[in-house]
Design a protein around this motif. Sequence first.
Motif, mmCIF file in Angstrom:
data_model
loop_
_atom_site.group_PDB
_atom_site.id
_atom_site.type_symbol
_atom_site.label_atom_id
_atom_site.label_comp_id
_atom_site.label_asym_id
_atom_site.label_seq_id
_atom_site.Cartn_x
_atom_site.Cartn_y
_atom_site.Cartn_z
ATOM 1 N N ILE A 81 55.233 -27.955 26.145
ATOM 2 C CA ILE A 81 55.826 -26.619 26.208
ATOM 3 C C ILE A 81 54.727 -25.643 26.630
ATOM 4 O O ILE A 81 53.672 -25.579 25.990
ATOM 5 C CB ILE A 81 56.405 -26.193 24.846
ATOM 6 N N ASP A 136 49.257 -25.272 29.229
ATOM 7 C CA ASP A 136 49.706 -25.998 28.028
ATOM 8 C C ASP A 136 48.482 -26.614 27.364
ATOM 9 O O ASP A 136 48.262 -27.827 27.420
ATOM 10 C CB ASP A 136 50.733 -27.060 28.419
ATOM 11 N N ASN A 181 55.031 -18.596 17.588
ATOM 12 C CA ASN A 181 55.183 -19.759 16.703
ATOM 13 C C ASN A 181 53.884 -19.972 15.917
ATOM 14 O O ASN A 181 52.851 -20.307 16.498
ATOM 15 C CB ASN A 181 55.503 -20.998 17.541
ATOM 16 N N ASP A 233 51.700 -30.130 24.258
ATOM 17 C CA ASP A 233 52.925 -30.554 23.588
ATOM 18 C C ASP A 233 54.124 -30.530 24.531
ATOM 19 O O ASP A 233 55.263 -30.724 24.096
ATOM 20 C CB ASP A 233 53.204 -29.670 22.367
ATOM 21 N N ASP A 243 52.914 -22.411 14.032
ATOM 22 C CA ASP A 243 52.413 -23.774 14.171
ATOM 23 C C ASP A 243 51.565 -23.930 15.430
ATOM 24 O O ASP A 243 50.579 -24.672 15.443
ATOM 25 C CB ASP A 243 53.575 -24.773 14.209
ATOM 26 N N TYR A 244 51.960 -23.237 16.492
ATOM 27 C CA TYR A 244 51.189 -23.295 17.733
ATOM 28 C C TYR A 244 49.782 -22.755 17.508
ATOM 29 O O TYR A 244 48.790 -23.372 17.931
ATOM 30 C CB TYR A 244 51.895 -22.507 18.829
ATOM 31 N N TYR A 287 55.302 -19.649 25.927
ATOM 32 C CA TYR A 287 56.583 -19.663 25.205
ATOM 33 C C TYR A 287 56.393 -19.900 23.708
ATOM 34 O O TYR A 287 57.376 -19.932 22.967
ATOM 35 C CB TYR A 287 57.504 -20.744 25.775
ATOM 36 N N GLU A 288 55.161 -20.095 23.254
ATOM 37 C CA GLU A 288 54.914 -20.412 21.848
ATOM 38 C C GLU A 288 54.091 -19.344 21.132
ATOM 39 O O GLU A 288 53.617 -19.570 20.024
ATOM 40 C CB GLU A 288 54.190 -21.755 21.740
ATOM 41 N N GLU A 289 53.918 -18.208 21.764
ATOM 42 C CA GLU A 289 53.057 -17.186 21.184
ATOM 43 C C GLU A 289 53.575 -16.662 19.844
ATOM 44 O O GLU A 289 52.809 -16.159 19.034
ATOM 45 C CB GLU A 289 52.881 -16.036 22.176
ATOM 46 N N ASP A 335 52.239 -22.679 26.843
ATOM 47 C CA ASP A 335 51.749 -21.867 25.722
ATOM 48 C C ASP A 335 52.400 -20.493 25.665
ATOM 49 O O ASP A 335 52.566 -19.932 24.580
ATOM 50 C CB ASP A 335 50.223 -21.706 25.835
#
Length: 481
Positions: free
Chosen positions: A421, A415, A429, A419, A431-432, A425-427, A423
Amino acid sequence: MATPAPRRKLLGRLSLPERRFVADALRTETVGGVLLLVAAIAALVWANIPAISGGYDSVRSFHIGPASLGLDLSVQHWAADGLLAVFFFVAGIELKRELVAGDLRDAKAAALPVVAALCGMAVPALVYFLVNTLGSGSTAGWAVPTATDIAFALAVLAVIGTSLPSALRAFLLTLAVVDDLFAILIIAVFFTSSINFAALGGAVAGLVLFWFLLRAGVRGWYVYVPLALVIWGLMYNSGVHATIAGVAMGLMLRCTRREGEHHSPGEHIEHLVRPLSAGLAVPLFALFSAGVSLSGGAVAQVFTRPETLGVVLGLVVGKTVGIFGGTWLAARFTRAELSEDLAWPDVLAVATLAGIGFTVSLLIGELAFTEDPVLTDEVKAAVLLGSLIAAVIACVMLKLRDRRYRALTEAEERDEDRDGIPDIYEEGNPDYHLRMARIHEEKAAEHRRRAIALAPAEAPEPQDGAGEATGGSSTRADRPA
């Protein structure tokens, strides 16, 4: 020409909420599993040291409880019928949650663990049946090697210091939940000899009242705990195994979240009761049930008597073949692909690990041979040895892939933007990625500032060739022509 639909992944990455739930559940089970392991070792030591073994038998055979209510039970009996009701209550909540909010709510996703668990129970039972049919032994213990002990399996993982990816841990947990469901059915159907219909009717009436109070929104442990004790007592006196009462009450709890709820009532109660189950109820059951003689002759007899040999082979061979074969069949006939992060040897290792059958196997062993205490202890010794063999084989297989598992686990937990969450799981997104770009730009700027601060101050340019004449304070003099 139509594009073929992508093939479904087996043992793929969990959703973030499911991963968090599995992590929380398994964290408690791991701690409880270590306590279970300690309790089992303590029981074996207590029962096998001649100077104190008599005290062990005296303690677990000591009777306590109101005889007028039919509850004058031994300590060992209280542990098996009373404390394990708490364990099965948690199992009922787990099953309910899996059915309404977990992997089992989707028929396609549920196919894999259900098929694997069914095969993982049918094949050990078949192995036991064949060994005892060919060896002229008793087939009454066919159900002993069918159960997986998730807490003990996780304790083994904790002791050897390996880490499974969340998908494999969730698969093992779901296997155990389905195992528990069918173990409950086996106990209810095959180990109920006579029924007191008056007591059973009272227990059913109590369960109906329990359900009504839940639906009416009544709250307060002081309402439900006394009612649960009454239901348990009536169920015990009915002749149906008393742990069934715990399962029934667990299944009645609501495990779906309503608007504004962070946790459903079932999840909240499970969070409160699971430590009691894993940290107290199951270890105490192990303490008063696992104390069997492990002399050289007793161990040798495990491998020569058909009943005990059937248990060992059922756990070590039957579980492995059943779960691995069931998983392969599910993949073959549903045209699903194993996740690219894993390989079939990983599934084989988890299938072997599922051969650790302790709590429910010991309970069924007591129920199957209740008229023969000597054989009961021998079957318990077979459960312990079979579980130990399965654990050793699984540990060797898992250690061979430990580096790969650690890399997967680290990737799941990384992470960098902090945040909360992971990383991975945010690939998808944007904003990430913008946050990560800012973080890396800030790091680059900081490194440039440090480089400038650490660089030596440059000397002033020499005038009229003085630098060349003096031989050399200028950096140019050190450079090759």
